[in-house]
Scaffold this motif. Structure first.
Motif, PDB file in Angstrom:
ATOM      1  N   LEU A 211     100.251  -6.927  44.350  1.00  0.00           N
ATOM      2  CA  LEU A 211     100.440  -6.568  42.949  1.00  0.00           C
ATOM      3  C   LEU A 211     101.729  -5.780  42.750  1.00  0.00           C
ATOM      4  N   GLN A 212     102.062  -4.940  43.727  1.00  0.00           N
ATOM      5  CA  GLN A 212     103.276  -4.138  43.634  1.00  0.00           C
ATOM      6  C   GLN A 212     104.513  -4.968  43.980  1.00  0.00           C
ATOM      7  N   ILE A 213     104.442  -5.703  45.077  1.00  0.00           N
ATOM      8  CA  ILE A 213     105.625  -6.448  45.542  1.00  0.00           C
ATOM      9  C   ILE A 213     105.949  -7.617  44.614  1.00  0.00           C
ATOM     10  N   ALA A 214     104.918  -8.378  44.249  1.00  0.00           N
ATOM     11  CA  ALA A 214     105.141  -9.582  43.446  1.00  0.00           C
ATOM     12  C   ALA A 214     105.070  -9.320  41.956  1.00  0.00           C
ATOM     13  N   GLU A 215     104.892  -8.067  41.575  1.00  0.00           N
ATOM     14  CA  GLU A 215     104.903  -7.669  40.170  1.00  0.00           C
ATOM     15  C   GLU A 215     103.930  -8.497  39.331  1.00  0.00           C
ATOM     16  N   GLY A 216     102.776  -8.772  39.912  1.00  0.00           N
ATOM     17  CA  GLY A 216     101.740  -9.475  39.168  1.00  0.00           C
ATOM     18  C   GLY A 216     101.864 -10.985  39.145  1.00  0.00           C
ATOM     19  N   ARG A 217     102.907 -11.527  39.753  1.00  0.00           N
ATOM     20  CA  ARG A 217     103.095 -12.980  39.732  1.00  0.00           C
ATOM     21  C   ARG A 217     102.280 -13.614  40.872  1.00  0.00           C
ATOM     22  N   ILE A 218     100.975 -13.499  40.720  1.00  0.00           N
ATOM     23  CA  ILE A 218     100.040 -13.985  41.731  1.00  0.00           C
ATOM     24  C   ILE A 218      99.137 -15.033  41.092  1.00  0.00           C
ATOM     25  N   LEU A 219      99.036 -16.173  41.713  1.00  0.00           N
ATOM     26  CA  LEU A 219      98.178 -17.222  41.185  1.00  0.00           C
ATOM     27  C   LEU A 219      96.709 -16.832  41.346  1.00  0.00           C
ATOM     28  N   LYS A 220      95.884 -17.311  40.438  1.00  0.00           N
ATOM     29  CA  LYS A 220      94.448 -17.043  40.503  1.00  0.00           C
ATOM     30  C   LYS A 220      93.814 -17.765  41.687  1.00  0.00           C
ATOM     31  N   THR A 221      94.365 -18.914  42.036  1.00  0.00           N
ATOM     32  CA  THR A 221      93.802 -19.722  43.110  1.00  0.00           C
ATOM     33  C   THR A 221      94.123 -19.130  44.474  1.00  0.00           C
ATOM     34  N   SER A 222      93.160 -19.146  45.360  1.00  0.00           N
ATOM     35  CA  SER A 222      93.395 -18.833  46.767  1.00  0.00           C
ATOM     36  C   SER A 222      92.763 -19.949  47.601  1.00  0.00           C
ATOM     37  N   ILE A 223      93.321 -20.175  48.773  1.00  0.00           N
ATOM     38  CA  ILE A 223      92.816 -21.221  49.665  1.00  0.00           C
ATOM     39  C   ILE A 223      91.942 -20.570  50.726  1.00  0.00           C
ATOM     40  N   ARG A 224      90.691 -20.972  50.762  1.00  0.00           N
ATOM     41  CA  ARG A 224      89.766 -20.401  51.737  1.00  0.00           C
ATOM     42  C   ARG A 224      90.097 -20.853  53.160  1.00  0.00           C
ATOM     43  N   ARG A 225      89.829 -19.976  54.097  1.00  0.00           N
ATOM     44  CA  ARG A 225      90.027 -20.314  55.505  1.00  0.00           C
ATOM     45  C   ARG A 225      89.037 -21.411  55.900  1.00  0.00           C
ATOM     46  N   SER A 226      89.542 -22.440  56.549  1.00  0.00           N
ATOM     47  CA  SER A 226      88.695 -23.549  56.984  1.00  0.00           C
ATOM     48  C   SER A 226      89.281 -24.171  58.235  1.00  0.00           C
ATOM     49  N   GLU A 227      88.462 -24.340  59.249  1.00  0.00           N
ATOM     50  CA  GLU A 227      88.931 -24.980  60.475  1.00  0.00           C
ATOM     51  C   GLU A 227      89.293 -26.433  60.227  1.00  0.00           C
ATOM     52  N   HIS A 228      88.776 -27.001  59.144  1.00  0.00           N
ATOM     53  CA  HIS A 228      89.069 -28.400  58.836  1.00  0.00           C
ATOM     54  C   HIS A 228      90.549 -28.607  58.508  1.00  0.00           C
ATOM     55  N   ILE A 229      91.209 -27.585  57.959  1.00  0.00           N
ATOM     56  CA  ILE A 229      92.622 -27.718  57.592  1.00  0.00           C
ATOM     57  C   ILE A 229      93.473 -27.938  58.828  1.00  0.00           C
TER      58      ILE A 229
END
Length: 254
Positions: free
Chosen positions: A201-219
């Protein structure tokens, strides 16, 4: 045509897997998509091609001194798709990058070539190396959007501030169009997740997408098998994450 550079100065954060799976989702939605491998390691090229390590022609020809490369001749179909294409590279790009430092108009080489394709593709995704090399600066100049994956590693945010400074310096654009998103997120790591999100939040000044990619061994397994995740494991929960990422990115261009 929208050009997206997937970049981060830190290696191992998921740039290549993001590029492949995001492109795959967009292509399945009927978009004409091209991915360009700008990393001399050629990991994206190896995965998409099924293990090839040498390509002729390839990205390095775009930075040749004579500047006579035919960019369309480099385009290959990915996974026999009618919508998903790629331009490969291999380790020889390293030598071309070193020699290219003396070229005239060296930072706009990629832009000039991609402009020839503006009527052929809806999206072009640029898979960048983990450094500010000649291909990265070319990607910065060419891109409409900078997409930065950040994983949950101990040093996940190292270099992010420097990268943002470099983006501003190269692009010289006061309204820099960049977004950061969390990659390889493990829901049970609440302490780590909270700390990273607070720093972001501090470094990117709020330019963070709502989506996150979950950890998965399938990737990782899909990459090892030279497949996009949707082809390797249709039921993987992370596929929905990539679909959400694609939807959010499409929305940024509206």
């Amino acid at each position: 045509m929208k050009t997206i550079a997937v970049l981060n100065q830190k290696g191992g954060v998921g740039k290549t897997t993001t590029t492949i799976n995001l492109a795959d989702v967009l292509a399945k939605q009927g978009k004409q998509v091209l991915v360009v491998d700008l990393d001399p390691q050629g990991n994206l090229s190896k995965v998409i091609s099924g293990g090839e390590v040498r390509f002729d022609p390839n990205v390095m020809d775009l930075f040749a001194k004579d500047n006579k490369a035919d960019v369309r001749a480099m385009i290959r179909s990915a996974y026999d798709s009618e919508n998903f294409f790629y331009i490969p590279t291999d380790i020889r790009l390293s030598r071309v990058i070193e020699a290219g430092l003396t070229l005239s108009f060296r930072e706009v080489r990629l832009t000039n070539h991609l402009n020839k394709l503006k009527d052929d593709f809806d999206y072009i995704l640029l898979d960048c190396p983990p450094n500010l090399s000649l291909t990265t600066t070319n990607a910065i100049v060419a891109a409409d959007l900078f997409l930065m994956p950040v994983n949950s590693g101990v040093f996940a945010l190292d270099g992010l501030e420097d990268l943002l400074d470099a983006l501003n310096e190269v692009s010289q654009d006061q309204s820099l169009n960049y977004y950061v998103f969390r990659n390889e997120v493990a829901a049970q790591n609440k302490v780590i997740n909270g700390a990273i999100e607070e720093d972001l939040l501090q470094i990117a000044e709020g330019r963070i997408l709502k989506t996150s990619i979950r950890r998965s061994e399938h990737i990782g397994q899909a990459s090892f098998m030279s497949m996009p995740l949707s082809k390797y494991k249709k039921g993987s929960t992370a596929i929905n994450d990539y679909k959400s990422l694609a939807k959010e990115i499409i929305g940024l261009f509206k």
